[in-house]
Scaffold this motif. Sequence first.
Motif, mmCIF file in Angstrom:
data_model
loop_
_atom_site.group_PDB
_atom_site.id
_atom_site.type_symbol
_atom_site.label_atom_id
_atom_site.label_comp_id
_atom_site.label_asym_id
_atom_site.label_seq_id
_atom_site.Cartn_x
_atom_site.Cartn_y
_atom_site.Cartn_z
ATOM 1 N N ILE A 1 -9.519 10.105 1.786
ATOM 2 C CA ILE A 1 -10.770 9.702 1.154
ATOM 3 C C ILE A 1 -11.181 8.301 1.604
ATOM 4 N N HIS A 2 -10.210 7.399 1.730
ATOM 5 C CA HIS A 2 -10.501 6.044 2.189
ATOM 6 C C HIS A 2 -11.093 6.087 3.604
ATOM 7 N N GLN A 3 -10.508 6.885 4.490
ATOM 8 C CA GLN A 3 -11.030 6.978 5.850
ATOM 9 C C GLN A 3 -12.437 7.567 5.854
ATOM 10 N N ASP B 1 -8.076 0.402 11.025
ATOM 11 C CA ASP B 1 -7.373 -0.532 10.157
ATOM 12 C C ASP B 1 -8.329 -1.667 9.808
ATOM 13 N N MET B 2 -8.197 -2.232 8.628
ATOM 14 C CA MET B 2 -9.116 -3.309 8.266
ATOM 15 C C MET B 2 -8.467 -4.298 7.311
ATOM 16 N N GLN C 1 -4.661 2.657 8.234
ATOM 17 C CA GLN C 1 -4.964 4.082 8.350
ATOM 18 C C GLN C 1 -5.356 4.701 6.999
ATOM 19 N N GLY C 2 -6.096 3.939 6.207
ATOM 20 C CA GLY C 2 -6.583 4.446 4.936
ATOM 21 C C GLY C 2 -5.701 4.149 3.747
ATOM 22 N N LEU C 3 -4.520 3.594 3.957
ATOM 23 C CA LEU C 3 -3.623 3.241 2.854
ATOM 24 C C LEU C 3 -3.726 1.743 2.573
ATOM 25 N N ASP C 4 -4.118 1.393 1.354
ATOM 26 C CA ASP C 4 -4.339 -0.004 0.989
ATOM 27 C C ASP C 4 -3.022 -0.718 0.697
ATOM 28 N N TRP C 5 -2.975 -1.986 1.084
ATOM 29 C CA TRP C 5 -1.833 -2.824 0.763
ATOM 30 C C TRP C 5 -2.323 -4.261 0.590
ATOM 31 N N HIS C 6 -1.564 -5.082 -0.106
ATOM 32 C CA HIS C 6 -1.965 -6.473 -0.245
ATOM 33 C C HIS C 6 -0.752 -7.374 -0.389
ATOM 34 N N ILE C 7 -0.982 -8.646 -0.070
ATOM 35 C CA ILE C 7 0.043 -9.675 -0.207
ATOM 36 C C ILE C 7 -0.382 -10.569 -1.363
ATOM 37 N N THR C 8 0.438 -10.642 -2.384
ATOM 38 C CA THR C 8 0.098 -11.411 -3.583
ATOM 39 C C THR C 8 0.635 -12.832 -3.552
#
Length: 264
Positions: A23-25, A32-33, A61-68
């Motif tokens: 769905i993200h893609q 990638d963004m 590739q559509g899977l979100d990640w973050h650095i806190t």
Amino acid sequence: MTIELVDGKAGVAHISSEDKAIIHQAKFGKSDMVFDLGDVLKCTMGSANKATIGTGCASIQGLDWHITAAESVTISNGSQGMKRNDIICAHYHRDSKTGNENVSLTVLKGSPNATAAADPTIPAGKILSGAVDAYMPLWRIPLNGITVGTPVRLFTPRGALWDSVTQTLIKSQDGTVTGVKSGKIAQISINWKSASTDSWGSGQFGTIPEGWRPAVVTHGTWSGRDGGSQRDFILETNGNFRYANCGAVQNSGTFSGTMTYILA
């Protein structure tokens, strides 16, 4: 059943990372963004062997990640007389036994070369095709001998989704001003129906809303089809947007133009 309400309650656990990636893609694209949030994954070199990546949010590739909170990675020593490029990547990994997934930072080390450094090969892997590993390049770390150069960003930050949608900023009986922005850059378009004909005359477009105002007073120009009309567009930091005729009597008909500027 081939229809699934992904975000709906089904009475059983049913939302998978694959669902969200697809769905993200579909919504945002397959690339990638990195998003314009926090420190935007800024890279700083604390020493010749330590790179620190700041906070931020991204998608692989559509899977979100973050650095806190800032994360550090180790850069291997360079070699006297040799050049090398290392690439800091986000590394996606899925455990083939448990199916558990994670993202971590890793450094892909380049091959030393006496004359010209080349980036290391980024391993290919398509998550939605079953790959258990995938890599998202973030920063290039150039080394010349034992000296570490300035990190080179390998991505362009993306603004919020709404930033990429054209919005109407001013609307009146005389015309409209619309805009689109990405990160700290805005582009506005003016479509106006009439104007003052007076030599050195002026007129008002209206007030640009907050969030769209420039860091400094910004000017744009318009030249008429008659070859004799010219107007200066002036956008002030308080949002006041106006035009001023330059020269003798001007054309009174419709006119349009665009301006690009850095946001406050």
